[in-house]
Design a protein around this motif. Structure first.
Motif, PDB file in Angstrom:
ATOM      1  N   ASP A  30       0.855  -1.016  -0.057  1.00  0.00           N
ATOM      2  CA  ASP A  30      -0.184   0.057  -0.027  1.00  0.00           C
ATOM      3  C   ASP A  30       0.958   1.322   0.030  1.00  0.00           C
ATOM      4  N   PRO A  31       0.573   2.374  -0.908  1.00  0.00           N
ATOM      5  CA  PRO A  31       1.673   3.242  -1.060  1.00  0.00           C
ATOM      6  C   PRO A  31       1.393   4.103   0.230  1.00  0.00           C
ATOM      7  N   ALA A  32       0.364   4.063   0.873  1.00  0.00           N
ATOM      8  CA  ALA A  32       0.322   4.987   2.138  1.00  0.00           C
ATOM      9  C   ALA A  32       1.183   4.158   3.429  1.00  0.00           C
ATOM     10  N   GLU A  33       1.866   3.044   3.274  1.00  0.00           N
ATOM     11  CA  GLU A  33       2.619   2.374   3.988  1.00  0.00           C
ATOM     12  C   GLU A  33       4.105   2.732   3.804  1.00  0.00           C
ATOM     13  N   ILE A  34       4.338   3.546   2.733  1.00  0.00           N
ATOM     14  CA  ILE A  34       5.764   3.956   2.647  1.00  0.00           C
ATOM     15  C   ILE A  34       5.847   5.456   2.551  1.00  0.00           C
ATOM     16  N   ARG A  35       6.339   5.851   3.683  1.00  0.00           N
ATOM     17  CA  ARG A  35       6.665   7.146   4.197  1.00  0.00           C
ATOM     18  C   ARG A  35       8.240   7.642   4.676  1.00  0.00           C
ATOM     19  N   THR A  36       9.122   8.061   3.702  1.00  0.00           N
ATOM     20  CA  THR A  36      10.545   8.045   4.168  1.00  0.00           C
ATOM     21  C   THR A  36      10.759   9.637   4.324  1.00  0.00           C
ATOM     22  N   GLY A  37      10.057  10.399   3.975  1.00  0.00           N
ATOM     23  CA  GLY A  37      10.223  11.855   3.981  1.00  0.00           C
ATOM     24  C   GLY A  37      10.846  12.324   2.575  1.00  0.00           C
ATOM     25  N   ASP A  42       9.846   7.563  -2.023  1.00  0.00           N
ATOM     26  CA  ASP A  42       8.680   6.824  -1.700  1.00  0.00           C
ATOM     27  C   ASP A  42       8.233   6.298  -3.088  1.00  0.00           C
ATOM     28  N   HIS A  43       8.237   7.078  -4.050  1.00  0.00           N
ATOM     29  CA  HIS A  43       7.703   6.389  -5.457  1.00  0.00           C
ATOM     30  C   HIS A  43       8.197   5.353  -5.947  1.00  0.00           C
ATOM     31  N   MET A  44       9.604   5.343  -5.695  1.00  0.00           N
ATOM     32  CA  MET A  44      10.433   4.121  -6.195  1.00  0.00           C
ATOM     33  C   MET A  44      10.399   2.906  -5.455  1.00  0.00           C
ATOM     34  N   LEU A  45      10.290   3.111  -3.989  1.00  0.00           N
ATOM     35  CA  LEU A  45       9.836   1.732  -3.071  1.00  0.00           C
ATOM     36  C   LEU A  45       8.552   1.293  -3.497  1.00  0.00           C
ATOM     37  N   HIS A  46       7.689   2.209  -3.746  1.00  0.00           N
ATOM     38  CA  HIS A  46       6.262   1.483  -4.022  1.00  0.00           C
ATOM     39  C   HIS A  46       6.327   0.654  -5.132  1.00  0.00           C
ATOM     40  N   HIS A  47       7.133   1.032  -6.156  1.00  0.00           N
ATOM     41  CA  HIS A  47       7.409   0.260  -7.308  1.00  0.00           C
ATOM     42  C   HIS A  47       8.082  -1.044  -6.989  1.00  0.00           C
ATOM     43  N   ASN A 174      16.444  10.635 -16.928  1.00  0.00           N
ATOM     44  CA  ASN A 174      16.920  10.192 -15.641  1.00  0.00           C
ATOM     45  C   ASN A 174      15.856   9.610 -14.729  1.00  0.00           C
ATOM     46  N   HIS A 175      14.728  10.114 -14.711  1.00  0.00           N
ATOM     47  CA  HIS A 175      13.488   9.793 -14.181  1.00  0.00           C
ATOM     48  C   HIS A 175      13.302   8.223 -14.696  1.00  0.00           C
ATOM     49  N   HIS A 176      13.147   8.159 -16.086  1.00  0.00           N
ATOM     50  CA  HIS A 176      12.798   6.809 -16.595  1.00  0.00           C
ATOM     51  C   HIS A 176      13.910   5.648 -16.212  1.00  0.00           C
ATOM     52  N   LEU A 177      15.187   6.106 -16.372  1.00  0.00           N
ATOM     53  CA  LEU A 177      16.218   5.317 -15.878  1.00  0.00           C
ATOM     54  C   LEU A 177      16.080   4.636 -14.634  1.00  0.00           C
ATOM     55  N   ALA A 178      15.754   5.599 -13.516  1.00  0.00           N
ATOM     56  CA  ALA A 178      15.653   5.258 -12.248  1.00  0.00           C
ATOM     57  C   ALA A 178      14.513   4.446 -11.909  1.00  0.00           C
ATOM     58  N   GLU A 179      13.173   4.760 -12.595  1.00  0.00           N
ATOM     59  CA  GLU A 179      12.111   4.010 -12.337  1.00  0.00           C
ATOM     60  C   GLU A 179      12.214   2.587 -12.946  1.00  0.00           C
ATOM     61  N   PHE A 185      14.380  -4.358 -10.480  1.00  0.00           N
ATOM     62  CA  PHE A 185      14.633  -4.666  -9.130  1.00  0.00           C
ATOM     63  C   PHE A 185      13.611  -5.667  -8.321  1.00  0.00           C
ATOM     64  N   GLY A 186      12.621  -4.886  -8.243  1.00  0.00           N
ATOM     65  CA  GLY A 186      11.146  -5.772  -7.853  1.00  0.00           C
ATOM     66  C   GLY A 186      10.976  -7.001  -8.476  1.00  0.00           C
ATOM     67  N   ARG A 187      10.926  -6.936  -9.641  1.00  0.00           N
ATOM     68  CA  ARG A 187      10.652  -8.282 -10.486  1.00  0.00           C
ATOM     69  C   ARG A 187      11.711  -9.258 -10.468  1.00  0.00           C
TER      70      ARG A 187
END
Length: 207
Positions: A30-37, A42-47, A174-179, A185-187
């Motif tokens: 759940d994206p609401a469970e990721i809150r790193t500041g 946060d967006h990357m961890l959700h992925h 760079n946004h596309h590269l990082a995402e 990594f997740g897959r």
């Protein structure tokens, strides 16, 4: 106790972190469970959780008034430790995983081995004005320092004790590269932690 679940708390003078993972079949992030500041992080961890098909929760209070480095690195440390704990003796898991993920003009390739040994190869051509280069101080995605992507994966690979190879053979945004990297990594992780037998996938009898 769920052997595929772990929670790690890490407190230092720089960060206060809680990371939880649940590798059970059907677990969802759940994206609401990721809150790193750190918004982009946060967006990357959700992925990672969504494409890894596991529950990932991360809460961090860090010294972001200095910069985001300590928060990103320490979340990586805690995530690596949580993965190692959740996998236990790794009996039955596939151990190896890899994934190719396109993101518009960018392509990321990630291969990993949950070998019990830490190693990272990281080759991502961050771009500046159309010129490929290693990450340099000041290169940013919004306000996020691109150098921190590698720092995160250093921390994860060392603490999960995995071999991790990350490369982007091409890409200009760079946004596309990082995402693409975080999704891949997740897959790759999803494939590696899958339970497909009751054996330990090593001729040594342990990993």
């Amino acid at each position: 106790m769920n052997p595929r679940h772990a929670e790690v708390v890490r407190r230092t003078q720089e960060t206060d972190i809680r990371v939880a993972v649940d590798l059970s079949a059907g677990a969802r992030t759940d994206p609401a469970e990721i809150r790193t500041g750190v918004g982009f992080f946060d967006h990357m961890l959700h992925h990672v959780g969504r494409h890894g098909r596991f529950r990932l929760a991360a809460a961090c209070t860090g010294d972001t008034h200095i910069d985001d480095h300590h928060s990103v690195e320490d979340v990586g440390i805690a995530l690596g430790q949580a993965l190692a704990e959740a996998l236990g003796d790794k009996r039955g898991i596939e151990r190896y995983g890899s994934a190719d993920v396109p993101m518009d003009e960018s392509l990321a390739r990630v291969a990993l081995d949950l070998s019990g040994r830490a190693a990272l190869v990281f080759r991502v051509p961050w771009t500046s004005y159309g010129v490929d280069h290693p990450a340099i101080a000041g290169e940013r995605i919004g306000v996020f320092d691109v150098q921190l992507v590698e720092e995160f994966f250093v921390a994860v690979s060392q603490n999960a004790r995995m071999n991790l190879h990350v490369e982007c053979p091409w890409g200009t945004n760079n946004h596309h590269l990082a995402e693409a990297v975080f999704k891949a990594f997740g897959r790759a992780l999803k494939a590696a932690v899958a339970v497909t037998s009751d054996e330990i996938m090593s001729t040594k009898g342990s990993i």
